[in-house]
Design a protein around this motif. Sequence first.
Motif, PDB file in Angstrom:
ATOM      1  N   ASN A   1       0.981  -1.158  -0.026  1.00 32.79           N
ATOM      2  CA  ASN A   1      -0.191   0.119  -0.072  1.00 32.79           C
ATOM      3  C   ASN A   1       0.905   1.180   0.012  1.00 32.79           C
ATOM      4  OD1 ASN A   1       0.015   1.252   2.772  1.00 32.79           O
ATOM      5  ND2 ASN A   1      -0.048  -1.192   3.282  1.00 32.79           N
ATOM      6  N   LEU A   2       0.394   2.417  -0.384  1.00 32.03           N
ATOM      7  CA  LEU A   2       0.923   3.515  -0.513  1.00 32.03           C
ATOM      8  C   LEU A   2       1.482   4.205   0.573  1.00 32.03           C
ATOM      9  CD1 LEU A   2      -0.837   4.954  -3.603  1.00 32.03           C
ATOM     10  CD2 LEU A   2       1.450   4.414  -3.759  1.00 32.03           C
ATOM     11  N   GLU A   3       0.741   3.873   1.803  1.00 27.12           N
ATOM     12  CA  GLU A   3       1.195   4.457   3.280  1.00 27.12           C
ATOM     13  C   GLU A   3       2.260   3.711   3.836  1.00 27.12           C
ATOM     14  OE1 GLU A   3      -1.966   5.131   5.713  1.00 27.12           O
ATOM     15  OE2 GLU A   3      -3.303   5.915   4.132  1.00 27.12           O
ATOM     16  N   ASP A   4       2.351   2.526   3.757  1.00 27.17           N
ATOM     17  CA  ASP A   4       3.448   1.904   4.314  1.00 27.17           C
ATOM     18  C   ASP A   4       4.462   1.408   3.397  1.00 27.17           C
ATOM     19  OD1 ASP A   4       1.742   1.733   6.602  1.00 27.17           O
ATOM     20  OD2 ASP A   4       0.839   0.071   5.847  1.00 27.17           O
ATOM     21  N   ASP A   5       4.359   1.031   2.262  1.00 30.95           N
ATOM     22  CA  ASP A   5       5.387   0.464   1.280  1.00 30.95           C
ATOM     23  C   ASP A   5       5.925   1.135   0.276  1.00 30.95           C
ATOM     24  OD1 ASP A   5       4.757  -2.014   2.874  1.00 30.95           O
ATOM     25  OD2 ASP A   5       2.845  -1.810   1.696  1.00 30.95           O
ATOM     26  N   LEU A   6       5.957   2.680   0.425  1.00 25.94           N
ATOM     27  CA  LEU A   6       6.515   3.398  -0.831  1.00 25.94           C
ATOM     28  C   LEU A   6       8.040   3.031  -0.917  1.00 25.94           C
ATOM     29  CD1 LEU A   6       4.966   6.970  -0.782  1.00 25.94           C
ATOM     30  CD2 LEU A   6       5.047   5.331  -2.407  1.00 25.94           C
ATOM     31  N   GLY A   7       8.571   2.827   0.318  1.00 28.42           N
ATOM     32  CA  GLY A   7      10.204   2.302   0.476  1.00 28.42           C
ATOM     33  C   GLY A   7      10.368   1.248  -0.457  1.00 28.42           C
ATOM     34  N   LYS A   8       9.501   0.553  -0.706  1.00 34.32           N
ATOM     35  CA  LYS A   8       9.870  -0.763  -1.444  1.00 34.32           C
ATOM     36  C   LYS A   8      10.092  -0.397  -2.902  1.00 34.32           C
ATOM     37  CE  LYS A   8       6.997  -4.077   1.290  1.00 34.32           C
ATOM     38  NZ  LYS A   8       6.159  -5.020   1.406  1.00 34.32           N
ATOM     39  N   LEU A   9       9.877   0.841  -3.338  1.00 33.80           N
ATOM     40  CA  LEU A   9      10.064   1.593  -4.636  1.00 33.80           C
ATOM     41  C   LEU A   9      11.366   1.789  -4.913  1.00 33.80           C
ATOM     42  CD1 LEU A   9       6.806   3.431  -5.385  1.00 33.80           C
ATOM     43  CD2 LEU A   9       7.214   1.127  -5.933  1.00 33.80           C
ATOM     44  N   ALA A  10      12.242   2.088  -3.713  1.00 32.45           N
ATOM     45  CA  ALA A  10      13.631   2.357  -4.040  1.00 32.45           C
ATOM     46  C   ALA A  10      14.579   1.531  -4.825  1.00 32.45           C
ATOM     47  CB  ALA A  10      13.929   2.244  -2.598  1.00 32.45           C
TER      48      ALA A  10
END
Length: 780
Positions: A81-90
């Motif tokens: 989800n966009l609140e918890d997992d934006l870091g996975k796009l790094a």
Amino acid sequence: MAGPMHPGTIGKVGVIGAGTMGAGIAAHVANAGVPVVLLDIVPSGAHNRNALAEAAVANLRKAEPAAFMHDAAAKLIEPGNLEDDLGKLADCDWIIEAVVERADIKRALYRKLEDVRRPGTAISSNTSTIALNVLTNGMSASFRRDFLITHFFNPPRYMRLLEVVSGPDSAPDTVAAVVEFSDVALGKSVVRCEDSPGFIANRLGIYWLQLALIAAIDQGLTVEEADAIIGPPMGIPKTGVFGLMDLVGIDLGPHVNASMRAVLPKSDAFHTIDRDVPLIGRMIEQGLTGRKGKGGFYRLDRSDGGRAKLAIDLNSGQYRPEQRPVLPEVEAAGRDLRILLSAPGKTGAYAFRVLAQTIAYAATLIPRAAASIADVDAAMRLGYNWKWGPFELADKLGSAWLVEQLIAQNMTVPALLTDAAGKHFYRVEGGKRQYLGTDGAYHDIVRARGVLLLEDIKLAAKPVLKNSSAALWDIGDGVACFEFTSKSNALDEKTIELLGQSIEVAGAKFKALVIYNEGANFSLGANLGLALFAANIAAWGEIEKSIAAGQRTYKALKYAPFPVVAAPAGMALGGGCEIVLHADAVQAHAETYLGLVECGVGLIPGWGGCSEMLSRWKAEPKLLRGPMPASGKVFEGISTADVSKSAHQAMEKKFLRPTDGISMNRDRLLADAKKRALSLVSGYIPPKPPEFALPGRSGRAGLNATAEGFHRRGIATDHDLVVADALAEVLCGGETDIIDTVTEQQLLDLERRAFMRLARTEPTLARIEHTLETGRPLRN
């Protein structure tokens, strides 16, 4: 800080937005074997914060047509989800945004991405209407350098077109990396577009559909008449325009029209045909949104257990039984398209208005939306499945004739058409296909690096061998290409005859042979029409001779003193599948559907399919040792006419070996197959003939017992049992015993005798006749 991307560096992808398009894009990236992070918002009050993305993956697993090429692909998608997992796009190399079509929402998301992405990571929007300069307004220079538009078409797995828009600040290396990955790994045909509303395909496609709708109403046509006219005669799929609107969803029309209305300049011709159609509003209110709703312009009447097809009356809005229109001009259009556009009455008036105005509108898009006519034609062929693009259709009509008729009917003639009057939009010069540029000069059509097409080879060469059903071509570097050329690439005695001659010629003059063609389907199998004709005149000897000839030729292919690579795409069924099974190696297009389907018409494989499949299954280490598991597995697949839904699935079903190759891009298939063939040349040794230990009578009884169980449950018919027994006899080695060795030739002899026995039965002949007439199997 990371620098610009280079081609071939995309190893992980992020997709934001788990709706229909975002989920479909994620699935297709996974089909390419690349891991994907799929993110969406957190639903209000949800206990599972990843609910939307997880539900999307679950729905993809059940989608029809299938979104995944194989089950393992689904495991490559990581929901979040966009609140918890934006870091996975790094650690993603490409982030694709596929959220709602609102520029403010997209830009707010982009600002969040700025904080987590690596500099140099490609970011693209899947927008279909919002201009790139609007999306990047106010964004940083670093973001603008890495940003582009990548417009996929739905469903992403099956639609080949990808429109790419780059901006003045976009880094060329980043764009090149995305384009190459999309081409090679995702199998897309990339068309570069200008940053203009709707880009190319939808800009023209939306205009065409709206024009066809209002012209049909204005001119009093039925939906059936309109679809017959604006359909196959123009190289447009048989859905026509109303069938297409049913397919994509009638409720989509008002939304896309509103989008184009808002963004197109007032001078654009779209505004002259943009008007409210009350019937469309009433249909949407009633849930008549097409195939996804209660019906559309067409619907099925399932009352009383029937499936009668109904069509809507465009005036009353009421349904009535579908009526097949009688339009002789439509049939004549196959000889000369001008016959249709010049026909008296509403048929010709409708055909001319829709096609001529569509071509004229296409001419206004250059260079504002597309750099060339070739780009416009490619976009419509790939995005809307047209056989010919608008300028290829203009060539069929003749540019001078088209301009003359437009003037005569007081229609606007764009400058591009006026300048081209009397010229061809395309020509062949020096063995190269060329298109007419806006500068009045002709330019070569340049293929992407690594693309080899037989259609291009044919422009500059003559076949080595040729007859009415097949041809042999020299494709360079000592490799020959055998091509089927009959209708639907059906295999007949002429195909087999030329294949035999080609094996001799290839052995004398070439290093390797590729079997390939550029038809919609590799081959639908043997020509059933000829077989039925021979059966009806009791020419049993001729039928058996053709079976024996096919067996000999396929065997000669298998044991030829040079490597043979089959390169199928689309359907490869029956005898078409068998020729693939006999090749040393296969380079298959990802969308290849292989199967031995003869039981569906009351026959069994007759050209070595049984022995080839037995060879593959007996080598499967997961099966218990002994003869029965292999026979049982092959019996299961052939008796049910099982067909793979992708090349990856064909490996699971043993139609392909684990060592065979898969090409995602159809245009790269021949080059890939040629490369594979050349890799096998050095030290090539033909395979050794296999021998089999088969279960004999006891195995046959066991397989028949399985079939009888299906019969008792109503799954198998009476004649299915007859066919199953013939198949079981072959797969179990006939009257042999488990201690006996069965040779390949003995299996071929069993196959031929069983085939001939079934061919003489009335139920089999009834199945063949029914299949030829309806395209569907007969359950008798």
